[in-house]
Motif scaffolding. Structure first.
Motif, PDB file in Angstrom:
ATOM      1  N   THR A  74      31.556  14.040  38.119  1.00 55.95           N
ATOM      2  CA  THR A  74      30.745  13.105  38.914  1.00 55.95           C
ATOM      3  C   THR A  74      29.278  13.154  38.466  1.00 55.95           C
ATOM      4  N   GLY A  75      28.804  14.341  38.044  1.00 53.86           N
ATOM      5  CA  GLY A  75      27.422  14.436  37.548  1.00 53.86           C
ATOM      6  C   GLY A  75      27.217  13.534  36.337  1.00 53.86           C
ATOM      7  N   ASP A  76      28.176  13.572  35.378  1.00 55.59           N
ATOM      8  CA  ASP A  76      28.070  12.710  34.186  1.00 55.59           C
ATOM      9  C   ASP A  76      28.105  11.232  34.583  1.00 55.59           C
ATOM     10  N   MET A  77      29.010  10.895  35.504  1.00 58.68           N
ATOM     11  CA  MET A  77      29.125   9.481  35.920  1.00 58.68           C
ATOM     12  C   MET A  77      27.821   9.000  36.543  1.00 58.68           C
TER      13      MET A  77
ATOM     14  N   ASP B 279      28.602  11.070  50.112  1.00 57.40           N
ATOM     15  CA  ASP B 279      30.039  11.208  49.843  1.00 57.40           C
ATOM     16  C   ASP B 279      30.703   9.896  49.441  1.00 57.40           C
ATOM     17  N   ASP B 280      30.388   8.798  50.172  1.00 57.92           N
ATOM     18  CA  ASP B 280      31.102   7.544  49.890  1.00 57.92           C
ATOM     19  C   ASP B 280      30.909   7.097  48.442  1.00 57.92           C
ATOM     20  N   ILE B 281      29.742   7.365  47.878  1.00 57.11           N
ATOM     21  CA  ILE B 281      29.475   6.950  46.493  1.00 57.11           C
ATOM     22  C   ILE B 281      30.367   7.717  45.516  1.00 57.11           C
ATOM     23  N   VAL B 282      30.366   9.044  45.633  1.00 56.55           N
ATOM     24  CA  VAL B 282      31.140   9.828  44.651  1.00 56.55           C
ATOM     25  C   VAL B 282      32.649   9.687  44.877  1.00 56.55           C
TER      26      VAL B 282
ATOM     27  N   MET C 206      33.688   6.517  43.186  1.00 54.65           N
ATOM     28  CA  MET C 206      33.689   6.650  41.717  1.00 54.65           C
ATOM     29  C   MET C 206      34.939   7.379  41.244  1.00 54.65           C
ATOM     30  N   ILE C 207      35.293   8.458  41.942  1.00 51.11           N
ATOM     31  CA  ILE C 207      36.470   9.237  41.548  1.00 51.11           C
ATOM     32  C   ILE C 207      37.743   8.409  41.757  1.00 51.11           C
ATOM     33  N   ALA C 208      37.806   7.684  42.880  1.00 51.60           N
ATOM     34  CA  ALA C 208      39.005   6.877  43.163  1.00 51.60           C
ATOM     35  C   ALA C 208      39.240   5.861  42.050  1.00 51.60           C
ATOM     36  N   SER C 209      38.165   5.222  41.587  1.00 57.14           N
ATOM     37  CA  SER C 209      38.372   4.191  40.567  1.00 57.14           C
ATOM     38  C   SER C 209      38.798   4.819  39.244  1.00 57.14           C
ATOM     39  N   ARG C 210      38.283   6.009  38.921  1.00 56.25           N
ATOM     40  CA  ARG C 210      38.714   6.670  37.673  1.00 56.25           C
ATOM     41  C   ARG C 210      40.166   7.135  37.749  1.00 56.25           C
ATOM     42  N   ILE C 211      40.557   7.642  38.907  1.00 54.00           N
ATOM     43  CA  ILE C 211      41.959   8.076  39.044  1.00 54.00           C
ATOM     44  C   ILE C 211      42.880   6.860  38.884  1.00 54.00           C
ATOM     45  N   ASP C 212      42.479   5.751  39.512  1.00 52.56           N
ATOM     46  CA  ASP C 212      43.285   4.524  39.420  1.00 52.56           C
ATOM     47  C   ASP C 212      43.410   4.027  37.991  1.00 52.56           C
ATOM     48  N   SER C 213      42.295   4.093  37.248  1.00 56.09           N
ATOM     49  CA  SER C 213      42.334   3.532  35.899  1.00 56.09           C
ATOM     50  C   SER C 213      43.029   4.459  34.909  1.00 56.09           C
TER      51      SER C 213
ATOM     52  N   ALA D 157      39.187  13.815  51.031  1.00 55.32           N
ATOM     53  CA  ALA D 157      39.417  12.491  50.420  1.00 55.32           C
ATOM     54  C   ALA D 157      40.204  12.641  49.121  1.00 55.32           C
ATOM     55  N   LEU D 158      39.871  13.645  48.330  1.00 50.20           N
ATOM     56  CA  LEU D 158      40.576  13.858  47.067  1.00 50.20           C
ATOM     57  C   LEU D 158      42.044  14.200  47.329  1.00 50.20           C
ATOM     58  N   ASP D 159      42.277  15.081  48.266  1.00 53.01           N
ATOM     59  CA  ASP D 159      43.665  15.438  48.577  1.00 53.01           C
ATOM     60  C   ASP D 159      44.485  14.211  48.989  1.00 53.01           C
ATOM     61  N   ARG D 160      43.841  13.326  49.756  1.00 55.57           N
ATOM     62  CA  ARG D 160      44.553  12.103  50.179  1.00 55.57           C
ATOM     63  C   ARG D 160      44.847  11.191  48.985  1.00 55.57           C
ATOM     64  N   MET D 161      43.835  11.047  48.106  1.00 47.92           N
ATOM     65  CA  MET D 161      44.038  10.175  46.930  1.00 47.92           C
ATOM     66  C   MET D 161      45.188  10.694  46.080  1.00 47.92           C
TER      67      MET D 161
END
Ligand code: ADP
Length: 191
Positions: free
Chosen positions: A32-35, A62-65, A68-75, A96-100
Motif C-alpha cells: 500500500t505504501g508503494d501504491m 482505512d477506506d482509501i487503502v 486500493m487493495i480490493a481493486s488489486r485483488i480483483d484484477s 476488511a482483508l479477511d472478508r475480501m
C-alpha cells in the motif's frame, strides 16, 4: 491460493523482503505504501489528498487503502497468492482483508513479523533517507512518530492474527540474505 502478511515496524525491512519473497515463490506483491507513493508521483487527486498525511507519518484513512487493495485483488484473480506488505495496518483493515479473501474462498495463511530493535530501525530509516527521497524518512521526529503510530494502531493487528494462530516472529536483525532465508523457511511450510 496462499497468502502471507509481511509485518513489522517502519524500517524493519518489509519492502525489501517482500519483493524477494514474491519473486522466489511466484506470488503477487502488494504494497500500500508503494501504491500511495505512485499516486503522489502521478499527482492524482488521491495523491494530493494523502501527501501531507504520509509526510507527517500518520496513517491514510482505512477506506482509501482498503479500496486500493480490493481493486488489486480483483484484477489479479489469477494469482497463486499474495504477499501483503504494509497492509493491514489497523484492525478494521485486517477485518476488511479477511472478508475480501473469504469472498474468494481464501484466507491469510501466515503473518511474518519482522522483529528489529528500535535504534536499528531509526538508523536504517535515516540512512535510507539519503537515497529514497522519501519525505517521511527525512527527519528523526517523523520517523519516531511512524514508530509510535505502529505501536498504537498497527501492533494490535498482530494480536488479531496471534489469536487466529497465524503469527510467526522472525528475527529481522542482521544480513538481508539471512533474514530472507528465515522468512523462506516459514513460507515453504505452506507451499
Ligand atoms: P514504512 O513501513 O517504512 O512506514 P510504507 O511504505 O509501508 O513504509 O508506508 C509509508 C506510509 O504510507 C505510512 O506511514 C502511511 O502514511 C501510509 N500507508 C501505507 N500503508 C498504509 C495502510 N495500510 N494504512 C494507512 N496508511 C498506510
Amino acid at each position: 491460493m496462499v497468502n502471507f502478511l509481511v509485518f513489522g515496524p517502519p524500517g524493519s525491512g518489509k519492502g525489501t523482503q517482500s519483493v524477494q519473497l514474491a519473486e522466489r515463490f511466484n506470488l503477487v506483491h502488494l504494497s500500500t505504501g508503494d501504491m500511495l507513493r505512485d499516486e503522489i508521483g502521478a499527482a492524482t487527486d488521491l495523491g494530493e489528498r494523502v501527501k501531507s498525511i504520509m509526510a507527517a507519518g500518520e496513517l491514510v484513512p482505512d477506506d482509501i487503502v482498503i479500496a486500493m487493495i480490493a481493486s488489486r485483488i480483483d484484477s489479479r484473480g489469477d494469482a497463486a497468492g499474495f504477499i501483503f506488505d504494509g497492509f493491514p495496518r489497523t484492525c478494521d483493515q485486517a477485518m476488511a482483508l479477511d472478508r475480501m479473501l473469504a469472498d474468494r474462498s481464501a484466507l491469510i495463511n501466515l503473518m511474518l513479523v519482522l522483529e528489529v530493535e528500535h535504534e536499528e530501525l531509526v538508523r536504517r530509516l535515516l540512512s535510507r533517507a539519503e537515497v529514497s527521497g522519501r519525505a517521511d524518512d527525512a527527519n528523526r521526529e517523523v520517523i519516531e512518530r511512524r514508530i509510535e503510530v505502529y505501536m498504537e494502531k498497527t501492533e494490535p493487528v498482530a494480536q488479531y492474527y496471534r489469536k487466529l494462530k497465524k503469527y510467526r516472529a522472525i528475527n529481522g536483525m542482521g544480513d538481508i540474505s539471512d533474514i530472507f532465508e528465515r522468512l523462506s523457511v516459514a513460507v515453504k511450510e505452506f507451499i
